[in-house]
Enzyme design. Structure first.
Site, mmCIF file in Angstrom:
data_model
loop_
_atom_site.group_PDB
_atom_site.id
_atom_site.type_symbol
_atom_site.label_atom_id
_atom_site.label_comp_id
_atom_site.label_asym_id
_atom_site.label_seq_id
_atom_site.Cartn_x
_atom_site.Cartn_y
_atom_site.Cartn_z
ATOM 1 N N ARG A 172 -15.775 56.895 65.652
ATOM 2 C CA ARG A 172 -15.982 56.508 64.255
ATOM 3 C C ARG A 172 -15.523 55.062 64.103
ATOM 4 O O ARG A 172 -14.818 54.520 64.948
ATOM 5 C CB ARG A 172 -15.181 57.406 63.298
ATOM 6 C CG ARG A 172 -13.677 57.266 63.428
ATOM 7 C CD ARG A 172 -12.923 58.243 62.562
ATOM 8 N NE ARG A 172 -11.492 57.974 62.586
ATOM 9 C CZ ARG A 172 -10.856 57.139 61.779
ATOM 10 N NH1 ARG A 172 -11.541 56.470 60.865
ATOM 11 N NH2 ARG A 172 -9.560 56.963 61.862
ATOM 12 N N ARG A 176 -13.148 51.151 54.706
ATOM 13 C CA ARG A 176 -12.338 51.342 53.506
ATOM 14 C C ARG A 176 -13.025 50.667 52.329
ATOM 15 O O ARG A 176 -13.324 49.476 52.395
ATOM 16 C CB ARG A 176 -10.941 50.751 53.704
ATOM 17 C CG ARG A 176 -10.137 51.445 54.792
ATOM 18 C CD ARG A 176 -8.746 50.865 54.861
ATOM 19 N NE ARG A 176 -8.030 51.348 56.022
ATOM 20 C CZ ARG A 176 -6.874 50.848 56.441
ATOM 21 N NH1 ARG A 176 -6.322 49.837 55.779
ATOM 22 N NH2 ARG A 176 -6.273 51.336 57.503
ATOM 23 N N ARG A 249 -7.719 48.760 82.414
ATOM 24 C CA ARG A 249 -8.072 47.405 81.997
ATOM 25 C C ARG A 249 -6.789 46.591 81.910
ATOM 26 O O ARG A 249 -5.720 47.128 81.603
ATOM 27 C CB ARG A 249 -8.769 47.400 80.627
ATOM 28 C CG ARG A 249 -10.171 47.972 80.651
ATOM 29 C CD ARG A 249 -11.157 47.069 81.349
ATOM 30 N NE ARG A 249 -11.398 45.842 80.597
ATOM 31 C CZ ARG A 249 -11.961 44.751 81.122
ATOM 32 N NH1 ARG A 249 -12.293 44.724 82.398
ATOM 33 N NH2 ARG A 249 -12.170 43.679 80.374
ATOM 34 N N ARG A 280 -8.221 37.403 70.993
ATOM 35 C CA ARG A 280 -7.418 37.120 69.798
ATOM 36 C C ARG A 280 -6.397 36.041 70.091
ATOM 37 O O ARG A 280 -6.054 35.770 71.243
ATOM 38 C CB ARG A 280 -6.731 38.381 69.273
ATOM 39 C CG ARG A 280 -5.814 39.095 70.241
ATOM 40 C CD ARG A 280 -5.240 40.341 69.576
ATOM 41 N NE ARG A 280 -4.417 41.127 70.482
ATOM 42 C CZ ARG A 280 -3.711 42.196 70.110
ATOM 43 N NH1 ARG A 280 -3.711 42.586 68.846
ATOM 44 N NH2 ARG A 280 -2.998 42.877 70.988
ATOM 45 N N GLU A 300 -5.132 35.748 74.085
ATOM 46 C CA GLU A 300 -5.167 36.979 74.865
ATOM 47 C C GLU A 300 -6.564 37.175 75.437
ATOM 48 O O GLU A 300 -7.550 37.199 74.703
ATOM 49 C CB GLU A 300 -4.776 38.158 73.978
ATOM 50 C CG GLU A 300 -4.661 39.481 74.696
ATOM 51 C CD GLU A 300 -4.160 40.574 73.777
ATOM 52 O OE1 GLU A 300 -4.871 41.590 73.651
ATOM 53 O OE2 GLU A 300 -3.079 40.411 73.174
ATOM 54 N N TYR A 347 -3.948 56.560 76.077
ATOM 55 C CA TYR A 347 -3.543 55.479 75.186
ATOM 56 C C TYR A 347 -2.506 56.012 74.201
ATOM 57 O O TYR A 347 -2.714 57.043 73.561
ATOM 58 C CB TYR A 347 -4.741 54.915 74.415
ATOM 59 C CG TYR A 347 -4.319 53.775 73.522
ATOM 60 C CD1 TYR A 347 -4.185 52.488 74.037
ATOM 61 C CD2 TYR A 347 -3.990 54.000 72.190
ATOM 62 C CE1 TYR A 347 -3.769 51.444 73.233
ATOM 63 C CE2 TYR A 347 -3.565 52.958 71.383
ATOM 64 C CZ TYR A 347 -3.457 51.688 71.904
ATOM 65 O OH TYR A 347 -3.022 50.659 71.118
ATOM 66 N N ASP A 349 0.203 54.649 71.024
ATOM 67 C CA ASP A 349 0.920 53.674 70.216
ATOM 68 C C ASP A 349 2.411 53.905 70.423
ATOM 69 O O ASP A 349 2.833 54.940 70.955
ATOM 70 C CB ASP A 349 0.553 53.830 68.736
ATOM 71 C CG ASP A 349 -0.818 53.261 68.415
ATOM 72 O OD1 ASP A 349 -1.189 52.248 69.040
ATOM 73 O OD2 ASP A 349 -1.516 53.821 67.556
#
Length: 365
Positions: A172, A176, A249, A280, A300, A347, A349
């Site tokens: 997805r 917002r 990666r 970025r 980066e 992954y 956080d």
């Protein structure tokens, strides 16, 4: 009898939290890390009075009150809110995709107009079964959002064309329909005052730590020191890659000290065109609003991973997930506990790493 209850390989977030919890419960632990300092990818360095995030931007965010309370007992957090922007062909767009973004793209001013515009743009791609990431993205948001904000950034990040990437990478795209530039929807968010090193100093207080210590350089020797091992490196490397090498990666960072007080006016700006090559630019002083006459920026660059490079991101496609399950089966019920992004091949956080380490400590201790 061995000298330690636990040898913890890796002084990043998972290893440091587990070490802290083990010490609280009276266990004797040794933490080793092949780098020259603790903190893993959260490590900060002070440059020109600015806490530089050495391995990319780290913004702590969570909706889990228990995790937020846990880290706030270790360090004071500021009220930094992540509001990145996307730079595309000389223009800036708000991230995540919100009403500010849609106004910049189409001039729409109401949620109803934005919803209608996205529906109109995505309509030609509805009803098809996406064969790749590009088709999936087009079916979700249409060509304008995709071309401006998704395509170039994604292709740089993965090192492959969007038509060659599987559609599951973007199940997805968050849309917002409010004028809210807060990137995260979590209840709690911030950066430790003084940088992440403060957090790690508290986690590892009173715990024996050896840096510049490579587990694989003297594996047999390290294994003799403890009853149990907590391993936070690559699970495939631990087993000698006997089933094959898992894919990752990597990233490359270019730092620059500028003799000006401010370069881009924001902590993070993404570059969503295929050029320049970086994804970025991070301007570190904005994380803690450092009042300095100079600034430090980091460009980066995504990079292909190969042996010897730092593995930053797992590649969780069907092949790699199946390979990981083979390695995990080797470890189940054994003398080693695997944890963190590389040990669990997923992954995470930061708040998820902490939650995983705390859950492991509860089971183990």
């Amino acid at each position: 009898m061995k000298k330690y209850d636990y040898l913890i390989v890796g002084a990043g977030l998972y290893g440091s939290v587990f070490a802290c919890e083990a010490k609280k419960r009276g266990r004797k632990v040794l933490v080793i890390d092949k780098r020259d300092a603790v903190g893993g990818n959260c490590r900060c360095e002070t440059v020109e009075g600015i806490h530089v995030h050495r391995y990319g931007a780290h913004i702590f965010h969570t909706s889990d009150k228990r995790i937020w309370s846990y880290v706030n007992e270790l360090a004071e957090f500021n009220n930094f809110v992540n509001t990145p922007y996307a730079f595309y062909k000389g223009r800036l767009y708000s991230l995540p995709f919100n009403m500010n973004t849609f106004y910049a793209l189409w001039g729409v001013t109401t949620p109803a107009e934005a919803v209608a515009k996205i529906a109109e743009q995505a309509a030609p791609y509805k009803g098809i079964t996406p064969k790749n990431l590009e088709e999936k993205a087009l079916s979700l948001v249409g060509p304008d959002v995709y071309e401006t904000l998704v395509k170039g950034y994604t292709e740089k990040q993965w090192g492959r064309r969007a038509t060659e990437l599987p559609p599951f990478i973007i199940s997805r795209l968050p849309l917002r329909f409010t004028f809210d530039n807060n990137y995260f929807s979590d209840r709690y968010q911030g950066i430790p005052v003084g940088g992440y090193n403060v957090l790690f100093d508290k986690l590892l207080d009173g715990i024996e730590v050896k840096t510049n210590a490579d587990f694989f350089a003297d594996r047999a020797g390290w294994e003799r020191t403890a009853d149990r091992i907590v391993f936070t490196g690559r699970i495939d490397e631990y087993y000698g890659c006997r089933f094959g090498v898992l894919e990752y990666r990597s990233l490359r960072f270019e730092d620059e000290i500028l003799d000006i007080p401010d370069f881009q006016g924001n902590a993070v700006i993404n570059y969503t065109d295929t050029q320049p090559a970086w994804t970025r630019i991070i301007e570190h002083k904005h994380f803690e609003r450092a009042d300095t006459s100079k600034t430090v920026i980091t460009r980066e660059y995504p990079a292909d991973w190969q042996e010897g490079a730092e593995p930053y991101y797992t590649v969780n496609d069907d092949r790699n997930n199946a390979l990981y399950k083979q390695y995990k089966a080797l470890g189940d019920g054994g003398n080693v506990l695997f944890g963190g992004r590389l040990g669990e091949y997923r992954y995470y956080d930061m708040h998820q790493v902490i939650a995983s380490a705390l859950a492991a400590a509860e089971r183990e201790l």
